[in-house]
Design a protein around this motif. Structure first.
Motif, PDB file in Angstrom:
ATOM      1  N   TRP A 178      29.992 -21.561  66.849  1.00 22.69           N
ATOM      2  CA  TRP A 178      29.988 -20.256  66.280  1.00 22.69           C
ATOM      3  C   TRP A 178      30.704 -19.303  65.502  1.00 22.69           C
ATOM      4  O   TRP A 178      31.352 -18.616  64.853  1.00 22.69           O
ATOM      5  CB  TRP A 178      29.342 -19.141  67.565  1.00 22.69           C
ATOM      6  N   GLU A 179      31.987 -20.480  65.936  1.00 20.21           N
ATOM      7  CA  GLU A 179      33.052 -20.381  66.042  1.00 20.21           C
ATOM      8  C   GLU A 179      32.933 -20.207  63.942  1.00 20.21           C
ATOM      9  O   GLU A 179      33.964 -19.819  63.761  1.00 20.21           O
ATOM     10  CB  GLU A 179      34.405 -21.449  66.451  1.00 20.21           C
ATOM     11  N   SER A 180      32.264 -21.123  63.676  1.00 24.89           N
ATOM     12  CA  SER A 180      32.076 -21.573  61.714  1.00 24.89           C
ATOM     13  C   SER A 180      31.184 -19.879  61.556  1.00 24.89           C
ATOM     14  O   SER A 180      31.543 -20.395  60.465  1.00 24.89           O
ATOM     15  CB  SER A 180      31.720 -22.573  61.517  1.00 24.89           C
ATOM     16  N   PHE A 181      30.783 -18.610  62.493  1.00 19.11           N
ATOM     17  CA  PHE A 181      29.751 -17.959  61.763  1.00 19.11           C
ATOM     18  C   PHE A 181      30.275 -16.852  60.502  1.00 19.11           C
ATOM     19  O   PHE A 181      29.508 -17.220  59.491  1.00 19.11           O
ATOM     20  CB  PHE A 181      29.647 -17.648  62.256  1.00 19.11           C
ATOM     21  N   LYS A 182      31.562 -16.166  60.911  1.00 14.42           N
ATOM     22  CA  LYS A 182      32.260 -15.919  59.399  1.00 14.42           C
ATOM     23  C   LYS A 182      32.760 -16.510  58.929  1.00 14.42           C
ATOM     24  O   LYS A 182      32.332 -15.966  57.772  1.00 14.42           O
ATOM     25  CB  LYS A 182      33.373 -15.032  60.114  1.00 14.42           C
ATOM     26  N   GLY A 183      33.455 -17.552  59.234  1.00 15.25           N
ATOM     27  CA  GLY A 183      33.661 -18.450  57.646  1.00 15.25           C
ATOM     28  C   GLY A 183      32.773 -19.158  57.425  1.00 15.25           C
ATOM     29  O   GLY A 183      32.984 -18.580  56.031  1.00 15.25           O
ATOM     30  N   LEU A 184      31.479 -19.319  57.441  1.00 17.69           N
ATOM     31  CA  LEU A 184      30.368 -19.782  56.300  1.00 17.69           C
ATOM     32  C   LEU A 184      29.771 -18.817  56.242  1.00 17.69           C
ATOM     33  O   LEU A 184      29.116 -18.971  54.938  1.00 17.69           O
ATOM     34  CB  LEU A 184      29.176 -20.415  57.737  1.00 17.69           C
ATOM     35  N   LEU A 185      29.630 -17.201  56.716  1.00 16.08           N
ATOM     36  CA  LEU A 185      29.349 -16.089  56.077  1.00 16.08           C
ATOM     37  C   LEU A 185      29.822 -15.847  54.906  1.00 16.08           C
ATOM     38  O   LEU A 185      29.559 -15.337  53.545  1.00 16.08           O
ATOM     39  CB  LEU A 185      28.978 -15.227  57.331  1.00 16.08           C
ATOM     40  N   ILE A 186      31.431 -16.033  55.200  1.00 19.69           N
ATOM     41  CA  ILE A 186      32.076 -15.644  53.825  1.00 19.69           C
ATOM     42  C   ILE A 186      32.061 -16.404  52.480  1.00 19.69           C
ATOM     43  O   ILE A 186      32.270 -15.981  51.657  1.00 19.69           O
ATOM     44  CB  ILE A 186      33.398 -15.295  54.567  1.00 19.69           C
ATOM     45  N   SER A 187      32.391 -17.467  52.868  1.00 22.52           N
ATOM     46  CA  SER A 187      32.402 -18.829  52.217  1.00 22.52           C
ATOM     47  C   SER A 187      31.413 -18.470  51.087  1.00 22.52           C
ATOM     48  O   SER A 187      30.683 -18.556  49.804  1.00 22.52           O
ATOM     49  CB  SER A 187      31.868 -20.143  52.894  1.00 22.52           C
ATOM     50  N   GLY A 188      29.520 -18.689  52.184  1.00 23.42           N
ATOM     51  CA  GLY A 188      28.558 -18.833  51.611  1.00 23.42           C
ATOM     52  C   GLY A 188      28.185 -17.196  50.479  1.00 23.42           C
ATOM     53  O   GLY A 188      27.494 -17.344  48.982  1.00 23.42           O
ATOM     54  N   PHE A 189      28.521 -16.328  51.579  1.00 23.53           N
ATOM     55  CA  PHE A 189      27.962 -15.303  49.878  1.00 23.53           C
ATOM     56  C   PHE A 189      29.100 -15.126  49.345  1.00 23.53           C
ATOM     57  O   PHE A 189      28.361 -15.058  48.016  1.00 23.53           O
ATOM     58  CB  PHE A 189      27.887 -14.143  50.746  1.00 23.53           C
ATOM     59  N   LEU A 190      30.226 -15.404  49.288  1.00 23.66           N
ATOM     60  CA  LEU A 190      30.582 -15.579  48.329  1.00 23.66           C
ATOM     61  C   LEU A 190      30.976 -16.663  47.151  1.00 23.66           C
ATOM     62  O   LEU A 190      30.466 -16.440  45.773  1.00 23.66           O
ATOM     63  CB  LEU A 190      32.486 -15.475  48.446  1.00 23.66           C
ATOM     64  N   PHE A 191      30.155 -17.529  47.587  1.00 26.61           N
ATOM     65  CA  PHE A 191      29.781 -18.593  46.642  1.00 26.61           C
ATOM     66  C   PHE A 191      28.574 -17.445  45.466  1.00 26.61           C
ATOM     67  O   PHE A 191      27.967 -17.850  44.481  1.00 26.61           O
ATOM     68  CB  PHE A 191      29.253 -19.652  47.417  1.00 26.61           C
ATOM     69  N   LYS A 192      27.560 -17.071  46.429  1.00 29.04           N
ATOM     70  CA  LYS A 192      26.699 -16.841  45.480  1.00 29.04           C
ATOM     71  C   LYS A 192      26.799 -15.777  45.029  1.00 29.04           C
ATOM     72  O   LYS A 192      26.041 -15.121  43.476  1.00 29.04           O
ATOM     73  CB  LYS A 192      25.491 -16.535  47.097  1.00 29.04           C
ATOM     74  N   VAL A 193      27.670 -14.857  45.270  1.00 30.13           N
ATOM     75  CA  VAL A 193      28.299 -13.382  43.901  1.00 30.13           C
ATOM     76  C   VAL A 193      28.695 -14.162  43.183  1.00 30.13           C
ATOM     77  O   VAL A 193      28.456 -14.159  42.381  1.00 30.13           O
ATOM     78  CB  VAL A 193      29.323 -12.888  45.097  1.00 30.13           C
ATOM     79  N   LEU A 194      29.784 -15.222  43.200  1.00 30.14           N
ATOM     80  CA  LEU A 194      29.745 -15.681  41.617  1.00 30.14           C
ATOM     81  C   LEU A 194      28.939 -16.363  41.138  1.00 30.14           C
ATOM     82  O   LEU A 194      28.942 -16.009  40.116  1.00 30.14           O
ATOM     83  CB  LEU A 194      31.340 -17.208  41.858  1.00 30.14           C
ATOM     84  N   VAL A 195      28.154 -17.690  41.945  1.00 28.50           N
ATOM     85  CA  VAL A 195      27.370 -18.212  41.185  1.00 28.50           C
ATOM     86  C   VAL A 195      25.979 -16.903  40.535  1.00 28.50           C
ATOM     87  O   VAL A 195      25.588 -16.656  39.060  1.00 28.50           O
ATOM     88  CB  VAL A 195      26.108 -19.203  41.735  1.00 28.50           C
TER      89      VAL A 195
END
Length: 234
Positions: free
Chosen positions: A187-204
């Motif tokens: 769970w401690e990785s939830f926020k980081g992975l959410l932001i990282s994944g969304f940012l990557f997809k937005v750039l793509v």
């Protein structure tokens, strides 16, 4: 359109569907490997900002393809591809379950423990991905056609990016949330992975806009389509 043109359009549609389904299924199989997609060491909420799963690499392709199919073939055909992707995901899940259930022979290059470690969580991943994907893809198609109707077929970049950004946030949130619930990731990785994944997809989504324009241009040139005109398949 002539019968010959419609047959050609049908073949292209099948190839796009195959690329879509392959990207979706593969993303579920390779998700357990993580990497840094940017060289900067930045942390957000205790997690590396640019740390994401390799499963995310082929996934944005699915949204590009559904946008292209929506633009050229219409909402109905885009929804059909989404449903076909669900079927392919479920079928791949059954194959993985069967393969994991069969005991390995003593001299097998891959033993049961390693196979289960690599593919054992795929069942959960497919379930999480399918749940999020089904919701996000249908939203992507609905939002895309909302903007297409509102702009009367103009401003392709607007509906491509707006529909993808909105649906990708829902998809990323849902997948990471479900994987945390099933304890695949902490769970401690939830926020980081959410932001990282969304940012990557937005750039793509931003960088794939020229490819969408190119694809739409080639279709309209090949089949003599007007702006906002769609191909009706046989």
């Amino acid at each position: 359109m002539t019968i010959k043109d419609k047959l050609a359009a049908q073949k292209i549609y099948l190839f796009l569907a195959a690329l879509f389904i392959t990207s979706l299924v593969v993303s579920n199989l390779i998700f357990q490997k993580f990497f840094y997609w940017y060289p900067f060491d930045v942390e957000v909420f205790g997690s590396k900002l640019f740390e994401i799963s390799v499963g995310i690499l082929p996934y944005p392709i699915t949204f590009l393809i559904t946008d292209l199919i929506s633009e050229i073939y219409g909402k109905k055909r885009a929804n059909q591809v989404v449903i076909a992707g669900i079927f392919a995901s479920v079928f791949s899940l059954l194959i993985i379950w069967a393969a994991d259930s069969v005991p390995a022979i003593p001299n097998s290059p891959i033993q049961d423990s390693l196979f289960t470690k690599v593919f054992g969580n795929s069942v959960i991943a497919v379930f999480a991905s399918m749940s999020a994907y089904l919701f996000a893809q249908f939203i992507d198609i609905q939002v895309y056609h909302f903007w297409k109707k509102l702009t009367q077929g103009k401003h392709l970049w607007l509906r491509n990016n707006f529909s993808t950004w909105f649906s990708q946030f829902i998809d990323t949130f849902s997948v990471v949330f479900l994987l945390c619930i099933f304890e695949i990731i902490p769970w401690e990785s939830f926020k980081g992975l959410l932001i990282s994944g969304f940012l990557f997809k937005v750039l793509v989504a931003f960088f794939d806009t020229p490819f969408l324009y190119l694809g739409v241009h080639l279709f309209r040139k090949r089949f003599n389509l007007k702006v906002n005109e769609e191909i009706e398949l046989i």
